[in-house]
Design a protein around this motif. Sequence first.
Motif, PDB file in Angstrom:
ATOM      1  N   ALA A  12       0.832  -1.205   0.000  1.00 26.85           N
ATOM      2  CA  ALA A  12       0.000   0.000   0.000  1.00 26.85           C
ATOM      3  C   ALA A  12       0.871   1.261   0.000  1.00 26.85           C
ATOM      4  N   VAL A  13       1.974   1.231   0.721  1.00 23.60           N
ATOM      5  CA  VAL A  13       2.895   2.373   0.721  1.00 23.60           C
ATOM      6  C   VAL A  13       3.470   2.570  -0.687  1.00 23.60           C
ATOM      7  N   LEU A  14       3.881   1.476  -1.316  1.00 25.62           N
ATOM      8  CA  LEU A  14       4.390   1.564  -2.686  1.00 25.62           C
ATOM      9  C   LEU A  14       3.301   2.069  -3.628  1.00 25.62           C
ATOM     10  N   GLY A  15       2.087   1.576  -3.459  1.00 23.41           N
ATOM     11  CA  GLY A  15       0.977   2.030  -4.300  1.00 23.41           C
ATOM     12  C   GLY A  15       0.723   3.518  -4.150  1.00 23.41           C
ATOM     13  N   THR A  16       0.768   3.992  -2.919  1.00 16.53           N
ATOM     14  CA  THR A  16       0.587   5.425  -2.667  1.00 16.53           C
ATOM     15  C   THR A  16       1.685   6.231  -3.351  1.00 16.53           C
ATOM     16  N   ALA A  17       2.921   5.740  -3.252  1.00 18.84           N
ATOM     17  CA  ALA A  17       4.047   6.432  -3.893  1.00 18.84           C
ATOM     18  C   ALA A  17       3.894   6.439  -5.412  1.00 18.84           C
ATOM     19  N   LEU A  18       3.431   5.346  -5.981  1.00 14.20           N
ATOM     20  CA  LEU A  18       3.248   5.297  -7.436  1.00 14.20           C
ATOM     21  C   LEU A  18       2.150   6.249  -7.905  1.00 14.20           C
ATOM     22  N   VAL A  19       1.088   6.339  -7.131  1.00 10.64           N
ATOM     23  CA  VAL A  19       0.040   7.314  -7.478  1.00 10.64           C
ATOM     24  C   VAL A  19       0.604   8.731  -7.372  1.00 10.64           C
ATOM     25  N   ALA A  20       1.403   8.972  -6.347  1.00 15.56           N
ATOM     26  CA  ALA A  20       1.992  10.312  -6.155  1.00 15.56           C
ATOM     27  C   ALA A  20       2.907  10.699  -7.307  1.00 15.56           C
ATOM     28  N   VAL A  21       3.721   9.733  -7.799  1.00 11.67           N
ATOM     29  CA  VAL A  21       4.661  10.101  -8.864  1.00 11.67           C
ATOM     30  C   VAL A  21       3.976  10.332 -10.202  1.00 11.67           C
ATOM     31  N   ALA A  75      12.376   1.528  -6.358  1.00 10.80           N
ATOM     32  CA  ALA A  75      11.784   0.751  -5.263  1.00 10.80           C
ATOM     33  C   ALA A  75      10.769  -0.260  -5.791  1.00 10.80           C
ATOM     34  N   ALA A  76       9.947   0.165  -6.733  1.00 13.93           N
ATOM     35  CA  ALA A  76       8.949  -0.740  -7.310  1.00 13.93           C
ATOM     36  C   ALA A  76       9.631  -1.889  -8.052  1.00 13.93           C
ATOM     37  N   ALA A  77      10.664  -1.570  -8.810  1.00 11.50           N
ATOM     38  CA  ALA A  77      11.375  -2.608  -9.563  1.00 11.50           C
ATOM     39  C   ALA A  77      12.025  -3.619  -8.617  1.00 11.50           C
ATOM     40  N   LYS A  92       9.222  -5.795  -6.982  1.00 11.15           N
ATOM     41  CA  LYS A  92       8.576  -6.724  -7.904  1.00 11.15           C
ATOM     42  C   LYS A  92       9.544  -7.796  -8.394  1.00 11.15           C
ATOM     43  N   LEU A  93      10.764  -7.391  -8.746  1.00  8.94           N
ATOM     44  CA  LEU A  93      11.751  -8.362  -9.214  1.00  8.94           C
ATOM     45  C   LEU A  93      12.130  -9.362  -8.122  1.00  8.94           C
ATOM     46  N   SER A  94      12.207  -8.897  -6.881  1.00  9.01           N
ATOM     47  CA  SER A  94      12.554  -9.828  -5.802  1.00  9.01           C
ATOM     48  C   SER A  94      11.442 -10.855  -5.590  1.00  9.01           C
ATOM     49  N   PHE A  95      10.194 -10.423  -5.662  1.00  4.16           N
ATOM     50  CA  PHE A  95       9.092 -11.381  -5.509  1.00  4.16           C
ATOM     51  C   PHE A  95       9.103 -12.386  -6.661  1.00  4.16           C
ATOM     52  N   ILE A 121       5.183  -9.035 -13.178  1.00  3.24           N
ATOM     53  CA  ILE A 121       5.885  -8.891 -14.461  1.00  3.24           C
ATOM     54  C   ILE A 121       5.158  -7.882 -15.338  1.00  3.24           C
ATOM     55  N   MET A 122       3.846  -8.014 -15.418  1.00  5.25           N
ATOM     56  CA  MET A 122       3.057  -7.076 -16.234  1.00  5.25           C
ATOM     57  C   MET A 122       3.153  -5.661 -15.664  1.00  5.25           C
ATOM     58  N   ALA A 123       3.139  -5.538 -14.346  1.00  8.78           N
ATOM     59  CA  ALA A 123       3.268  -4.218 -13.720  1.00  8.78           C
ATOM     60  C   ALA A 123       4.608  -3.588 -14.074  1.00  8.78           C
ATOM     61  N   LEU A 124       5.668  -4.391 -14.102  1.00 10.67           N
ATOM     62  CA  LEU A 124       6.982  -3.866 -14.497  1.00 10.67           C
ATOM     63  C   LEU A 124       6.967  -3.357 -15.931  1.00 10.67           C
TER      64      LEU A 124
END
Length: 130
Positions: A58-67, A80-82, A85-88, A110-113
């Motif tokens: 949720a924190v990452l999602g908030t940051a992505l909406v902000a950017v 941070a998102a990469a 997602k890549l680690s998962f 993968i699709m999100a990336l």
Amino acid sequence: MRLSAQVMGMLLFGAVGVLNLAPGLIALMPAKLSTTYGVLTTDATAILLLRHRAVMLAVLGTALVAVAFLSNLRIPVLAAAAVGKLSFIALVLPSRGAHPQLTPVAFADIMALVVLVAAAVLTRAWTARP
């Protein structure tokens, strides 16, 4: 033409952000763990760790909406998102014995990336802005 590419990139950042916000509900409703990830556990520690994961998403999602609107923060949020997602993906795809519901989550990452790369290209995230 440039403005429409910029707007499309902003929309893509927002869309991936909203997708990351959605799992944040698990932090508030841990009973959804079984339907979201196929996790059936009564172990309090595992539940807390998964709820914490939900908060971090949720924190990452908030940051992505902000950017979508704050271009000067795009590079660190994209990084941070990469990494997340890549680690998962790297943990799930080669694993044996993990619940099968995790594979679609990894493919969604993968699709999100791919969408985030498109958003970065459309908004020229790597260029300096005043």
